[in-house]
Design a protein around this motif. Structure first.
Motif, mmCIF file in Angstrom:
data_model
loop_
_atom_site.group_PDB
_atom_site.id
_atom_site.type_symbol
_atom_site.label_atom_id
_atom_site.label_comp_id
_atom_site.label_asym_id
_atom_site.label_seq_id
_atom_site.Cartn_x
_atom_site.Cartn_y
_atom_site.Cartn_z
ATOM 1 N N ASP A 1 0.861 -1.181 0.000
ATOM 2 C CA ASP A 1 0.000 0.000 0.000
ATOM 3 C C ASP A 1 0.898 1.232 0.000
ATOM 4 O O ASP A 1 1.577 1.525 0.987
ATOM 5 C CB ASP A 1 -0.878 -0.039 1.256
ATOM 6 N N VAL A 2 0.913 1.966 -1.124
ATOM 7 C CA VAL A 2 1.789 3.134 -1.253
ATOM 8 C C VAL A 2 0.955 4.347 -1.679
ATOM 9 O O VAL A 2 0.791 4.611 -2.876
ATOM 10 C CB VAL A 2 2.914 2.885 -2.279
ATOM 11 N N PRO A 3 0.384 5.092 -0.729
ATOM 12 C CA PRO A 3 -0.358 6.299 -1.082
ATOM 13 C C PRO A 3 0.532 7.260 -1.857
ATOM 14 O O PRO A 3 1.748 7.335 -1.632
ATOM 15 C CB PRO A 3 -0.763 6.873 0.278
ATOM 16 N N GLY A 4 -0.072 8.014 -2.779
ATOM 17 C CA GLY A 4 0.695 8.900 -3.632
ATOM 18 C C GLY A 4 1.564 9.885 -2.878
ATOM 19 O O GLY A 4 2.695 10.181 -3.288
ATOM 20 N N ALA B 36 4.889 8.102 -1.683
ATOM 21 C CA ALA B 36 5.703 7.340 -2.623
ATOM 22 C C ALA B 36 7.160 7.779 -2.610
ATOM 23 O O ALA B 36 8.078 6.952 -2.615
ATOM 24 C CB ALA B 36 5.122 7.448 -4.032
ATOM 25 N N GLY B 37 7.398 9.095 -2.592
ATOM 26 C CA GLY B 37 8.769 9.586 -2.605
ATOM 27 C C GLY B 37 9.546 9.174 -1.373
ATOM 28 O O GLY B 37 10.690 8.706 -1.465
ATOM 29 N N LEU C 104 9.028 6.677 0.488
ATOM 30 C CA LEU C 104 9.151 5.220 0.589
ATOM 31 C C LEU C 104 9.950 4.598 -0.558
ATOM 32 O O LEU C 104 10.113 3.380 -0.606
ATOM 33 C CB LEU C 104 7.761 4.586 0.619
ATOM 34 N N ALA C 105 10.435 5.419 -1.481
ATOM 35 C CA ALA C 105 11.081 4.899 -2.686
ATOM 36 C C ALA C 105 12.244 3.956 -2.362
ATOM 37 O O ALA C 105 12.396 2.888 -2.985
ATOM 38 C CB ALA C 105 11.563 6.054 -3.560
ATOM 39 N N GLU C 106 13.070 4.314 -1.404
ATOM 40 C CA GLU C 106 14.226 3.482 -1.060
ATOM 41 C C GLU C 106 13.791 2.150 -0.466
ATOM 42 O O GLU C 106 14.351 1.088 -0.805
ATOM 43 C CB GLU C 106 15.127 4.230 -0.082
ATOM 44 N N ASP C 107 12.788 2.174 0.414
ATOM 45 C CA ASP C 107 12.294 0.935 1.020
ATOM 46 C C ASP C 107 11.661 0.028 -0.040
ATOM 47 O O ASP C 107 11.849 -1.187 -0.025
ATOM 48 C CB ASP C 107 11.266 1.244 2.109
ATOM 49 N N ILE C 108 10.900 0.639 -0.958
ATOM 50 C CA ILE C 108 10.255 -0.152 -2.013
ATOM 51 C C ILE C 108 11.300 -0.793 -2.915
ATOM 52 O O ILE C 108 11.173 -1.953 -3.315
ATOM 53 C CB ILE C 108 9.285 0.733 -2.819
ATOM 54 N N GLN C 109 12.359 -0.035 -3.243
ATOM 55 C CA GLN C 109 13.414 -0.590 -4.095
ATOM 56 C C GLN C 109 14.105 -1.752 -3.412
ATOM 57 O O GLN C 109 14.471 -2.749 -4.063
ATOM 58 C CB GLN C 109 14.428 0.498 -4.448
ATOM 59 N N ALA C 110 14.303 -1.658 -2.101
ATOM 60 C CA ALA C 110 14.925 -2.759 -1.368
ATOM 61 C C ALA C 110 14.054 -4.007 -1.427
ATOM 62 O O ALA C 110 14.553 -5.127 -1.643
ATOM 63 C CB ALA C 110 15.169 -2.350 0.083
ATOM 64 N N VAL C 111 12.744 -3.831 -1.247
ATOM 65 C CA VAL C 111 11.823 -4.961 -1.345
ATOM 66 C C VAL C 111 11.849 -5.524 -2.760
ATOM 67 O O VAL C 111 11.877 -6.754 -2.958
ATOM 68 C CB VAL C 111 10.385 -4.529 -0.968
ATOM 69 N N ARG C 112 11.889 -4.641 -3.754
ATOM 70 C CA ARG C 112 11.893 -5.090 -5.154
ATOM 71 C C ARG C 112 13.137 -5.901 -5.482
ATOM 72 O O ARG C 112 13.060 -6.930 -6.169
ATOM 73 C CB ARG C 112 11.794 -3.873 -6.077
ATOM 74 N N ASP C 113 14.276 -5.454 -5.005
ATOM 75 C CA ASP C 113 15.530 -6.169 -5.285
ATOM 76 C C ASP C 113 15.494 -7.577 -4.712
ATOM 77 O O ASP C 113 15.890 -8.548 -5.373
ATOM 78 C CB ASP C 113 16.714 -5.397 -4.707
ATOM 79 N N VAL C 114 15.024 -7.703 -3.477
ATOM 80 C CA VAL C 114 14.975 -9.025 -2.841
ATOM 81 C C VAL C 114 13.916 -9.896 -3.513
ATOM 82 O O VAL C 114 14.128 -11.083 -3.736
ATOM 83 C CB VAL C 114 14.698 -8.883 -1.331
#
Length: 247
Positions: free
Chosen positions: A171-174, A177-178, A180-190
């Motif tokens: 859940d990433v409210p607009g 988003a900015g 949380l970008a680093e946290d989301i990228q970390a989740v995406r990489d894993v």
């Protein structure tokens, strides 16, 4: 173009999906990633896998849930299940057999820590050139905005031992988003490194705000583990549906 925007501009209802699928089968359009999925015109004929998949879907839901600025995880299950049974399934040209919220099972034994996904999406697919029916069990681990962490990927991996695909849904409210970008990228990489899918959204009820950042890789679970998962995690009605559909 975003396909839900296109559907709105055309003023079409459910007939949009059948027409879109026909154009794709004729290699005239190509689906792509993006919020709600995108469509592009094909100028060179791509390789197209032709399969026989039903397209008429009649998803059901148990009601609407009010969503606050900071949504709790439990408030996300029903609207997400509705979209998974509707636009998400139609976009993939697959009819869901059942979609079940499996998070609310109390203290019932379901196989230990991280054994219980939040949502389970089930389909039984048939293909033009394959004689057997193919059972797909997709699990979803839902995380609200205040719980975005790579730990969600490992929870999804625990579910995938008894599933064909697993996704983490964030859940990433607009307006966040900015930050949380680093946290989301970390989740995406894993997630990418383990073949786990990743979906982010602004509004759980609006597929046009959904973005599939990583597609889940299909795996073949051990049949005994899958059988045990169905037995312990799913309702009697869903188990009956699976039994009837796979005969």
């Amino acid at each position: 173009m975003g396909q839900l925007k296109l559907q709105d501009q055309l003023g079409w209802g459910d007939e949009y999906w059948a027409i879109r699928d026909g154009l794709e089968d004729m290699s005239l359009i190509r689906r792509g990633r993006g919020r709600g999925g995108t469509l592009s015109r094909v100028t060179e004929s791509p390789e197209v896998e032709t399969v026989s998949i039903p397209v008429d879907i009649d998803p059901t839901t148990q009601g609407e849930i009010a969503v606050n600025a900071l949504r709790r995880e439990a408030e996300l299950y029903t609207p997400i299940a509705k979209v998974l049974g509707g636009d998400w399934s139609r976009d993939r040209r697959v009819r869901p057999l059942e979609i079940e919220v499996t998070a609310h099972q109390g203290a019932r034994a379901t196989g230990g820590r991280w054994s219980r996904p939040d949502l389970v999406w089930i389909s039984v697919r048939t293909f033009q050139f394959l004689p057997q029916k193919v059972l797909e069990v997709i699990t979803f681990e839902i995380k609200p905005v205040d719980a975005i962490d790579v730990l969600a990927v490992y929870e999804a991996l625990a579910h995938r031992r008894a599933a064909t695909h697993s996704y983490v849904v964030l859940d990433v409210p607009g307006d966040r988003a900015g930050a949380l970008a680093e946290d989301i990228q970390a989740v995406r990489d894993v997630a990418r490194s383990h073949g786990v899918g990743l979906i982010v959204f602004e509004d759980p009820e609006d597929y046009s705000t959904w973005d599939v950042l990583e597609e889940a890789q299909r795996v073949e679970p051990d049949p005994e583990r899958l059988e045990a998962f169905i037995e312990t995690q799913l309702s009697d009605g869903t188990k009956k549906s699976i039994s009837q559909a796979t005969r």
